[in-house]
Design a protein around this motif. Structure first.
Motif, PDB file in Angstrom:
ATOM      1  N   GLN A 175       0.788  -1.131   0.074  1.00 33.14           N
ATOM      2  CA  GLN A 175       0.016  -0.009  -0.038  1.00 33.14           C
ATOM      3  C   GLN A 175       0.918   1.227  -0.033  1.00 33.14           C
ATOM      4  O   GLN A 175       0.348   2.371  -0.136  1.00 33.14           O
ATOM      5  CB  GLN A 175      -1.160   0.111   0.976  1.00 33.14           C
ATOM      6  CG  GLN A 175      -2.070  -1.058   1.214  1.00 33.14           C
ATOM      7  CD  GLN A 175      -2.611  -1.081  -0.222  1.00 33.14           C
ATOM      8  OE1 GLN A 175      -3.423  -0.123  -0.410  1.00 33.14           O
ATOM      9  NE2 GLN A 175      -2.521  -2.330  -0.790  1.00 33.14           N
ATOM     10  N   GLY A 176       2.205   1.006   0.147  1.00 32.89           N
ATOM     11  CA  GLY A 176       3.005   2.463   0.265  1.00 32.89           C
ATOM     12  C   GLY A 176       2.840   3.130   1.289  1.00 32.89           C
ATOM     13  O   GLY A 176       2.395   2.956   2.621  1.00 32.89           O
ATOM     14  N   LYS A 177       2.812   4.426   0.859  1.00 36.50           N
ATOM     15  CA  LYS A 177       2.448   5.548   2.313  1.00 36.50           C
ATOM     16  C   LYS A 177       1.273   5.967   1.996  1.00 36.50           C
ATOM     17  O   LYS A 177       0.622   6.980   1.433  1.00 36.50           O
ATOM     18  CB  LYS A 177       3.195   6.875   1.864  1.00 36.50           C
ATOM     19  CG  LYS A 177       4.651   6.528   1.823  1.00 36.50           C
ATOM     20  CD  LYS A 177       5.665   7.570   1.822  1.00 36.50           C
ATOM     21  CE  LYS A 177       7.222   7.380   2.147  1.00 36.50           C
ATOM     22  NZ  LYS A 177       8.075   7.817   3.093  1.00 36.50           N
ATOM     23  N   VAL A 178      -0.169   5.391   2.741  1.00 37.82           N
ATOM     24  CA  VAL A 178      -1.361   5.547   2.661  1.00 37.82           C
ATOM     25  C   VAL A 178      -1.584   6.064   4.251  1.00 37.82           C
ATOM     26  O   VAL A 178      -0.711   5.906   5.192  1.00 37.82           O
ATOM     27  CB  VAL A 178      -2.152   4.343   2.403  1.00 37.82           C
ATOM     28  CG1 VAL A 178      -1.927   3.806   0.875  1.00 37.82           C
ATOM     29  CG2 VAL A 178      -1.818   3.174   3.294  1.00 37.82           C
ATOM     30  N   ILE A 179      -2.840   6.604   4.180  1.00 37.29           N
ATOM     31  CA  ILE A 179      -2.990   6.972   5.805  1.00 37.29           C
ATOM     32  C   ILE A 179      -3.088   5.912   6.816  1.00 37.29           C
ATOM     33  O   ILE A 179      -2.477   6.125   7.872  1.00 37.29           O
ATOM     34  CB  ILE A 179      -4.435   7.773   5.680  1.00 37.29           C
ATOM     35  CG1 ILE A 179      -4.483   9.203   4.864  1.00 37.29           C
ATOM     36  CG2 ILE A 179      -4.979   8.028   7.000  1.00 37.29           C
ATOM     37  CD1 ILE A 179      -5.745   9.879   4.661  1.00 37.29           C
ATOM     38  N   SER A 180      -3.456   4.855   6.507  1.00 33.81           N
ATOM     39  CA  SER A 180      -3.810   3.965   7.110  1.00 33.81           C
ATOM     40  C   SER A 180      -3.576   2.432   6.540  1.00 33.81           C
ATOM     41  O   SER A 180      -4.242   2.094   5.322  1.00 33.81           O
ATOM     42  CB  SER A 180      -5.099   3.584   7.925  1.00 33.81           C
ATOM     43  OG  SER A 180      -5.136   2.467   8.874  1.00 33.81           O
TER      44      SER A 180
END
Length: 159
Positions: free
Chosen positions: A7-12
């Motif tokens: 998901q890489g740099k996602v919020i959560s």
């Protein structure tokens, strides 16, 4: 775990019925020797939730300390003491906020209308995820009738 990493740099990266984040899942897998390729099905998710609750077991004799420990696991639950009482331990982080009141959370911990304390002893099957959601929805509806409810939504990260 692979999906969360992808998901890489996602919020959560919160995943599954108990919204377990990547760091927590990785820690449980490492600490308890869980197979990294095990299926993340309902049974596994219940098992992981039980393991998280076990980490709070030592505090069970003090309902406030026990509740605060659980609130530090699940962001939707409010802190029961301290300067941020009533707020999520992760309030404002990635959209987190408490999704129930301290009154409801205390009632669940004390066995008044809930069986959360039995999860540590009897496993998550004691009170299934769907039953907990239905119970919380009933509490939300009761608060709405009294005009005491905030905006409720059973879907995380939505308005």
């Amino acid at each position: 775990m692979a999906w969360q990493r992808s998901q890489g740099k996602v919020i959560s990266t919160a995943s599954g019925a108990y919204q377990i984040i990547q760091k927590t899942l990785r820690g449980l897998v490492n600490k308890y020797g869980i197979d990294r390729h095990a299926l993340f099905d309902r049974q596994m998710q219940d098992h992981l939730a039980d393991l998280l609750l076990l980490e709070c077991k030592a505090r069970r004799n003090n309902v406030v300390q026990y509740g605060n420990c659980i609130a530090h696991i699940w962001a939707a639950l409010p802190l029961l003491s301290g300067p941020d009482v009533g707020k999520s331990a992760y309030d404002g982080i990635a959209g987190n906020r408490a999704l129930t009141t301290t009154k409801n959370f205390m009632a669940m911990l004390q066995g008044d209308g809930g069986q959360l304390t039995q999860l540590v002893d009897g496993g998550a099957a004691v009170l299934s995820y769907r039953a907990r959601v239905a119970q919380m929805q009933a509490e939300i509806d009761a608060e709405r009738e009294l005009g005491q409810a905030a905006v409720w939504n059973m879907r995380p990260y939505s308005n």
